[in-house]
Design a protein around this motif. Structure first.
Motif, PDB file in Angstrom:
ATOM      1  N   SER A   1      39.498  32.079  39.574  1.00 38.30           N
ATOM      2  CA  SER A   1      39.244  32.668  38.263  1.00 38.30           C
ATOM      3  C   SER A   1      38.697  34.088  38.364  1.00 38.30           C
ATOM      4  O   SER A   1      39.024  34.953  37.554  1.00 38.30           O
ATOM      5  N   SER A   2      37.852  34.371  39.353  1.00 37.21           N
ATOM      6  CA  SER A   2      37.279  35.714  39.481  1.00 37.21           C
ATOM      7  C   SER A   2      38.355  36.745  39.823  1.00 37.21           C
ATOM      8  O   SER A   2      38.250  37.916  39.459  1.00 37.21           O
ATOM      9  N   PHE A   3      39.410  36.293  40.515  1.00 41.90           N
ATOM     10  CA  PHE A   3      40.485  37.230  40.855  1.00 41.90           C
ATOM     11  C   PHE A   3      41.241  37.646  39.602  1.00 41.90           C
ATOM     12  O   PHE A   3      41.630  38.803  39.443  1.00 41.90           O
ATOM     13  N   GLY A   4      41.459  36.698  38.695  1.00 41.14           N
ATOM     14  CA  GLY A   4      42.103  37.057  37.437  1.00 41.14           C
ATOM     15  C   GLY A   4      41.292  38.057  36.649  1.00 41.14           C
ATOM     16  O   GLY A   4      41.823  39.012  36.080  1.00 41.14           O
ATOM     17  N   MET A   5      39.954  37.830  36.597  1.00 39.09           N
ATOM     18  CA  MET A   5      39.090  38.804  35.907  1.00 39.09           C
ATOM     19  C   MET A   5      39.117  40.157  36.601  1.00 39.09           C
ATOM     20  O   MET A   5      39.108  41.207  35.959  1.00 39.09           O
ATOM     21  N   ALA A   6      39.145  40.131  37.932  1.00 34.95           N
ATOM     22  CA  ALA A   6      39.172  41.395  38.676  1.00 34.95           C
ATOM     23  C   ALA A   6      40.444  42.174  38.362  1.00 34.95           C
ATOM     24  O   ALA A   6      40.426  43.402  38.227  1.00 34.95           O
ATOM     25  N   TYR A   7      41.584  41.467  38.216  1.00 33.44           N
ATOM     26  CA  TYR A   7      42.819  42.155  37.847  1.00 33.44           C
ATOM     27  C   TYR A   7      42.704  42.787  36.466  1.00 33.44           C
ATOM     28  O   TYR A   7      43.197  43.897  36.234  1.00 33.44           O
ATOM     29  N   ASP A   8      42.056  42.064  35.529  1.00 33.64           N
ATOM     30  CA  ASP A   8      41.921  42.585  34.171  1.00 33.64           C
ATOM     31  C   ASP A   8      40.999  43.796  34.109  1.00 33.64           C
ATOM     32  O   ASP A   8      41.168  44.678  33.266  1.00 33.64           O
ATOM     33  N   PHE A   9      39.995  43.822  34.985  1.00 32.59           N
ATOM     34  CA  PHE A   9      39.040  44.930  34.997  1.00 32.59           C
ATOM     35  C   PHE A   9      39.114  45.653  36.349  1.00 32.59           C
ATOM     36  O   PHE A   9      38.113  45.889  37.004  1.00 32.59           O
ATOM     37  N   ILE A  10      40.330  46.004  36.734  1.00 29.44           N
ATOM     38  CA  ILE A  10      40.561  46.541  38.079  1.00 29.44           C
ATOM     39  C   ILE A  10      39.835  47.866  38.299  1.00 29.44           C
ATOM     40  O   ILE A  10      39.444  48.210  39.417  1.00 29.44           O
ATOM     41  N   ASP A  11      39.610  48.614  37.213  1.00 25.86           N
ATOM     42  CA  ASP A  11      38.911  49.899  37.353  1.00 25.86           C
ATOM     43  C   ASP A  11      37.461  49.725  37.773  1.00 25.86           C
ATOM     44  O   ASP A  11      36.869  50.636  38.356  1.00 25.86           O
TER      45      ASP A  11
ATOM     46  N   VAL B   1      31.588  39.747  40.116  1.00 23.31           N
ATOM     47  CA  VAL B   1      32.604  39.305  39.164  1.00 23.31           C
ATOM     48  C   VAL B   1      32.675  37.783  39.261  1.00 23.31           C
ATOM     49  O   VAL B   1      32.912  37.244  40.347  1.00 23.31           O
ATOM     50  N   SER B   2      32.425  37.102  38.123  1.00 21.01           N
ATOM     51  CA  SER B   2      32.424  35.634  38.181  1.00 21.01           C
ATOM     52  C   SER B   2      32.497  35.047  36.789  1.00 21.01           C
ATOM     53  O   SER B   2      32.187  35.711  35.789  1.00 21.01           O
ATOM     54  N   ASP B   3      32.889  33.784  36.741  1.00 20.40           N
ATOM     55  CA  ASP B   3      32.822  32.989  35.525  1.00 20.40           C
ATOM     56  C   ASP B   3      31.351  32.837  35.116  1.00 20.40           C
ATOM     57  O   ASP B   3      30.464  32.742  35.964  1.00 20.40           O
ATOM     58  N   SER B   4      31.089  32.790  33.813  1.00 21.24           N
ATOM     59  CA  SER B   4      29.700  32.696  33.346  1.00 21.24           C
ATOM     60  C   SER B   4      29.024  31.419  33.827  1.00 21.24           C
ATOM     61  O   SER B   4      27.812  31.401  34.084  1.00 21.24           O
ATOM     62  N   GLU B   5      29.803  30.325  33.969  1.00 20.97           N
ATOM     63  CA  GLU B   5      29.221  29.070  34.437  1.00 20.97           C
ATOM     64  C   GLU B   5      28.675  29.207  35.855  1.00 20.97           C
ATOM     65  O   GLU B   5      27.643  28.633  36.207  1.00 20.97           O
ATOM     66  N   ASN B   6      29.388  29.995  36.673  1.00 19.96           N
ATOM     67  CA  ASN B   6      28.913  30.201  38.049  1.00 19.96           C
ATOM     68  C   ASN B   6      27.613  30.990  38.067  1.00 19.96           C
ATOM     69  O   ASN B   6      26.713  30.718  38.869  1.00 19.96           O
ATOM     70  N   ILE B   7      27.520  31.976  37.160  1.00 22.67           N
ATOM     71  CA  ILE B   7      26.273  32.751  37.067  1.00 22.67           C
ATOM     72  C   ILE B   7      25.118  31.832  36.667  1.00 22.67           C
ATOM     73  O   ILE B   7      24.010  31.891  37.225  1.00 22.67           O
TER      74      ILE B   7
END
Length: 1126
Positions: A105-115, A124-130
């Motif tokens: 899941s973090s990789f998908g978020m990283a792609y969305d916020f690649i900048d 970069v992580s899912d909120s549940e992991n935090i």
């Protein structure tokens, strides 16, 4: 929707310090985001977090309504376990049967916020992991997360060990991890099931939330049958730890858990209000400390970029361990068994791509990009992912700016200014200490030799700054600063080679290449020298080359390896080949500046071979690439010219030219897969013939110029166009001078009696053609100075043609021929054009003075030849004298005797010689002319005037005593000739006195000769000194002896005539004291002169000493007689 501050934190005042900053890029329960949160600050005034929170749409706060008491929660709502636009997936997530956090899941978020990945955020992580991380000190539940480092960013993903192990029995992906887990952590592992009570409580909470929805979608209870069905199905859902709901929602503080399962009294409290409740022990500062400690722990130990780390805490345990799963996986037979390897490599690649594509990317980030790409390459299997490997290597080569200026070693280069966004996979772990947390192993039972680091007690996480980030940036992770151009280019070529290997391996193996066509000749690396040698062969090859360049504009394509146009292999290989050609060009230019011309030719040959392959593969030649080719050919022309001018070191250049590194051979092998690489062989051969080298250089420049005509490149690149034309003009001047010197050599070898040969005339034509084209080149770019120099050389060629014609015929019957006059006048015209081209002396004084000197020389030579070899068979004496006089006067006009320069003595000598020749000519006319007394008088005056001017100029020179002596002797002869026409003794005595005065003024010339003899050989002291004195090397001994003998005879004659005339005058008159003094002095000097000339054994120096002494006495006697008269 609640704002970011409602996520459970208090923000510090603006400007709070950023020490130990925590940056979180987290995701809510929905993967389909609708907004990006603002800055999230985690308590206190010291730590500032730049969290970017990704969450889904949510209904407004009024969406939840308070339930009536005694609401039966056993009855399920009608829309239970179905997604609601107002509630979102909260209810289903609680039960864990939908939208569960996935391993990547973090990789998908990283792609969305690649900048933001790699530089701007820490996590970069899912909120549940935090949440799980922050609850570690307060929860006994197990924690299992995968951690990856991308630049300075950490990616956290849930790693459900139980689910992965269940799956491994079918896929075999995680067998190595299961074995490791059983061996070191839980030898009796088995899947643990939740109790029915656990699922029952979760179902009640979910129904409560659905019942609380207010509005059109309000929940309605369904029949008990449906409830039982749903309840029974809920027992089969997947495991999920703890409640999970979006932080902005208003959540109930308590729900009754009695068997009746009905709602009781409860309050609705916002999350951010919890710390402010009465008697609340909750502290945001503690959350900040936990977050800071966890982040510091992970950043300090997850140091290897691209590695998969496993953060694990067993259920009910206080010990947290961190393992490097990549290292553990590499110990297995297949190191690519790690399922995270490919996603991590792809993310590394995409982050690097994104940073490369930023137009305003600062060079200080190049170190980060390089590290990302190198780590990406380490993770990938070359045989499975050739496209990514080729692309990554190309990007690595693009990081090095080949055309950047050289920098000093101590200069502040932006490429070396890497901050903590660069991490190296080679970094070592820092030694641990209790102050920085219990990272190291010990004899404690919790010790694990396979663990990278261990937190011995979760309670330590609540201690402020218990763990500090001890990770330091090593110099090795900084972008390599190449102080040497060759080093930088070699790095680029190493990456290009790896990229080419990946592309070639993905196309076909060499054994799979198509068979050769019997009707098509195989291109070899050599050609017939007879067809290629000389300018004629070059012309044919140039025509073929230009035809090829023209065909490229039409989009022709040919590849021997079978690449498909437009495929990724085709596109990537084009870019890699173009990069290699640029690198070789820069290497060649650097070798050129070091005067390593053989090495420079080898590199430019490789650059042109690369470009030839590019031309074979290219379907649409860009103007930028054509410009590169023009620059390559221009440099090749420079190298060939320098090789021609440095023939003495040919052996060393040849050795450098034939040397080749293994890397170059492998790149060339890849090029040969596509083409024969012989398109520019005509330009890169190392010839031993000077004419061939000059011709090749010229053809290179001509080809570069022709290329600039394509696509109107010359107007787009005016500076390069001017440089090419300058070089064309220069090489044509060199070739013209070469042919001119060859003609002059043939002329010197030819017998005087023979006429001009056809070979000489052919060389003249070649030389003249080159000069003419060169002049046109310089005039087209308004380079007046160089145009003037070539016009000057053309004038010199005309003079050589004139000299060739003057050698023909019998020397005894020699006359100045019309052909000589024609070529000398042509030379004069070219010199005058050169002066007009320059305009004024201010433009280029040195060139202006040189042209003037050559023009003066031409006039002087033509006048001298007309004077010495008068064309009396064609012209009258008077006409010849007039033409000679005019030419001499023009020569004087362009001979600057006044300007102080290195050429001033030459100009003075030339002017003195002109005056001497004019005086001699008028003296000769006076001797041979009879009749016209007016004309005779005019010639007498002119002869006397020019003799006087010549004597004055020769006296200014210290190295022309013989010339001065000859002028003075001619003046004496001129006086003697005048005396023969005089009848009265008074007139004769006056003339004799003037002649003796001239003799006295020759003392300066004799003193110069005397001084030179004394300085070179010293004053003679022994008997054999005479031979040494007579052997003076700097003086023309024969000429000095001849002039000295003439001088002695003329002085003796003048003294004798003076004694006779004074004696006869004395008999007629008396009491003339002046005449008596002069007579006595002259008799004394005459007697000494007779005794000196009678001594045949006297040396040259002794005779000169006598003359100097006698002239001194003669001057003193004249002065004494003058005083006596007064």
């Amino acid at each position: 929707m609640g704002d970011a501050k409602e996520a459970g934190a208090e923000g510090p005042p603006a400007g709070a310090a950023a020490r130990g900053g925590l940056s979180l890029l987290s995701q809510g329960e929905s993967e389909e985001s609708s907004a990006q949160g603002s800055a999230l600050f985690l308590g206190g005034n010291e730590v500032k977090s730049r969290a970017v929170v990704k969450y889904s749409s949510a209904p407004p706060r009024t969406a939840f309504a308070r339930l009536e008491e005694k609401t039966d929660l056993k009855l399920p709502p009608a829309n239970w376990l179905r997604e609601s636009a107002k509630l979102g997936p909260a209810g289903t997530t609680i039960l864990g049967n939908s939208k569960k956090s996935k391993p990547f899941s973090s990789f998908g978020m990283a792609y969305d916020f690649i900048d933001s990945v790699g530089n701007d955020v820490d996590v970069v992580s899912d909120s549940e992991n935090i949440k799980k991380l922050l609850k570690i000190p307060y929860s006994k539940s197990h924690v299992s997360m995968a951690v990856h480092r991308i630049g300075r960013t950490l990616l956290l993903d849930e790693l459900d060990i139980q689910e992965l192990f269940m799956r491994s029995s079918q896929t075999g992906d995680w067998t190595w991890l299961k074995e490791f887990y059983q061996r070191l952590i839980d030898q009796k592992w088995q899947r643990k099931k939740k109790s029915k009570e656990h699922w029952y409580q979760k179902a009640i909470l979910s129904k409560f939330l659905y019942y609380s929805i207010n509005g059109d979608g309000a929940a309605q209870p369904v029949s008990s049958t449906a409830e039982q069905q749903e309840s029974s199905s809920s027992d089969q859902t997947n495991d999920s730890e703890g409640a999970s709901w979006p932080a902005p929602f208003e959540m109930p503080s308590s729900v009754s858990e009695d068997p009746s399962a009905s709602s009781q009294k409860y309050e609705m409290i916002k999350t951010e209000e919890i710390p402010n409740l009465e008697n609340s022990n909750f502290s945001t500062k503690v959350i900040k400390d936990i977050a800071q400690n966890i982040l510091s722990f992970l950043k300090s130990n997850c140091t290897k970029e691209g590695h998969t780390y496993w953060l694990f805490k067993a259920s009910g345990s206080d010990i947290v361990k961190l393992y490097d799963l990549t290292t553990l996986c590499e110990e297995t037979e297949d190191k690519y068994q790690n399922p995270f390897t490919m996603p991590v490599a792809i993310l590394l690649y995409k982050v690097a791509c994104n940073m490369m594509m930023k137009k305003n990317q600062n060079k200080k980030h190049y170190g980060t990009i390089r590290t990302l790409l190198l780590n990406c390459l380490k993770l990938l299997d070359k045989s499975r992912h050739p496209q990514i490997i080729a692309s990554a290597n190309y990007m690595l080569s693009e990081l090095f700016q080949l055309d950047e200026p050289k920098k000093e070693e101590n200069s502040e280069s932006p490429l070396n200014e890497n901050s903590d966004e660069s991490y190296s996979e080679e970094e070592e772990e820092m030694p641990d200490s209790d102050e920085n947390g219990s990272y190291s192993t010990s004899s404690d039972p919790s010790d694990d030799s396979k663990a990278v680091a261990i937190i011995k007690s979760v309670g330590e996480l609540s201690v402020p700054e218990k763990y500090k980030s001890i990770h330091q940036i090593r110099p090795s992770c900084a972008f390599p600063v190449c102080h040497d151009t060759e080093e930088r280019c070699r790095l680029v070529l190493s990456y290009v080679l790896e990229g080419l290997k990946s592309v070639d391996s993905s196309i076909k193996k060499e054994s799979d290449l198509p068979a050769a066509d019997p009707s098509t000749p195989i291109p070899l690396k050599y050609e017939d020298e007879s067809s290629r040698g000389g300018p004629e062969g070059l012309e044919k090859q140039m025509a073929l080359f230009l035809d090829k360049m023209g065909s490229l504009q039409k989009g022709n394509y040919s590849s021997q390896s079978g690449m498909i146009p437009g495929s990724w292999q085709h596109k990537m290989k084009l870019q890699l080949i173009l990069k290699s050609s640029k690198a070789y060009y820069v290497l060649s230019d650097a070798a050129m500046s070091l005067q390593k011309y053989g090495r420079a030719l080898r590199y430019i040959k490789l650059a042109l071979q690369s470009h030839d392959t590019y031309c074979c593969l290219c379907t649409n030649m860009l103007s930028e690439v054509l410009l590169f080719l023009s620059q390559y050919l221009t440099l090749c022309g420079d190298i060939q010219l320098m090789l021609a001018q440095n023939a003495n070191n040919r052996a060393a250049h040849l050795e450098e030219f034939h040397y080749q590194t293994k890397e170059d051979q492998e790149i060339l092998h890849s090029l040969h897969r596509e083409s024969s690489c012989q398109g520019f062989a005509w330009a890169t051969d190392l010839s031993t013939d000077l004419e061939s080298q000059l011709s090749v250089s010229c053809k290179c420049y001509e080809a570069a110029n022709e290329i600039l005509q394509f696509s109107d490149l010359k107007s787009q690149n005016p500076e390069h166009y001017v440089q090419v034309l300058k070089r064309m003009g220069n090489i044509r001047n060199e070739i013209g001078v070469f042919y001119m010197n060859q003609a002059a050599a043939l002329q010197s070898e030819r017998l005087v009696s023979k006429s001009v040969s056809a070979a000489e005339q052919q060389l003249w034509k070649k030389s003249f053609s080159c000069f003419e084209k060169g002049i046109h080149n310089f005039e087209s770019i308004e380079d007046a100075t160089n145009a003037a120099l070539l016009l000057c050389n053309t004038g010199r060629l005309m003079r050589i043609c004139a000299q060739a014609h003057c050698g023909a015929g019998d020397e005894l019957k020699r006359e100045f021929s019309p052909e000589e006059g024609l070529y000398y006048n042509k030379a004069i015209d070219y010199y005058l054009k050169a002066l007009r081209s320059l305009g004024t002396r201010d433009i280029h004084p040195a060139v202006w003075d040189s042209v003037n000197w050559e023009l003066s020389t031409t006039y002087f030579t033509m006048a001298t030849l007309q004077q010495d070899y008068a064309p009396l068979s064609r012209k009258a004496q008077e006409q010849i004298e007039k033409e000679v006089s005019e030419a001499m006067m023009k020569s004087l006009k362009y001979c600057d005797v006044d300007s102080v320069s290195a050429r001033q003595p030459l100009c003075q000598y030339r002017a003195a010689t002109i005056h001497h020749r004019l005086a001699s000519m008028y003296h000769s006319c006076l001797r041979n002319q009879v009749g016209d007394e007016h004309l005779r008088k005019q010639h007498r005056v002119l002869a006397d005037l020019y003799y006087s001017k010549a004597a004055k100029l020769f006296q200014l020179l210290k190295d022309a005593p013989c010339e001065l002596l000859r002028v003075q002797l001619e003046r004496v002869a001129f006086a003697e000739f005048q005396m023969t026409s005089q009848n009265s003794n008074v007139g004769k005595l006056k003339t004799l006195s003037g002649a003796l005065d001239i003799m006295v003024r020759t003392e300066h010339a004799f003193q110069l000769i005397q001084k030179e003899l004394i300085e070179e050989f010293g004053q003679p002291k022994s008997g054999d000194a005479a031979a040494a004195a007579d052997a003076s090397p700097s003086l023309n001994r024969e000429e000095v002896m001849k002039l000295l003998s003439i001088f002695e005879s003329r002085l003796s004659f003048l003294l004798l005539q003076s004694i006779k005339l004074l004696s006869s005058t004395k008999k007629k008159t008396s009491n003339n004291i002046e005449d008596d003094t002069i007579l006595k002095t002259n008799k004394h000097i005459y007697s000494q002169l007779l005794r000196a000339t009678a001594n045949k054994t006297a040396t040259l120096l002794e005779r000169i000493n006598v003359i100097v002494h006698l002239l001194g006495q003669l001057a003193a006697g004249s002065a004494a007689s003058s005083n006596a008269v007064q």
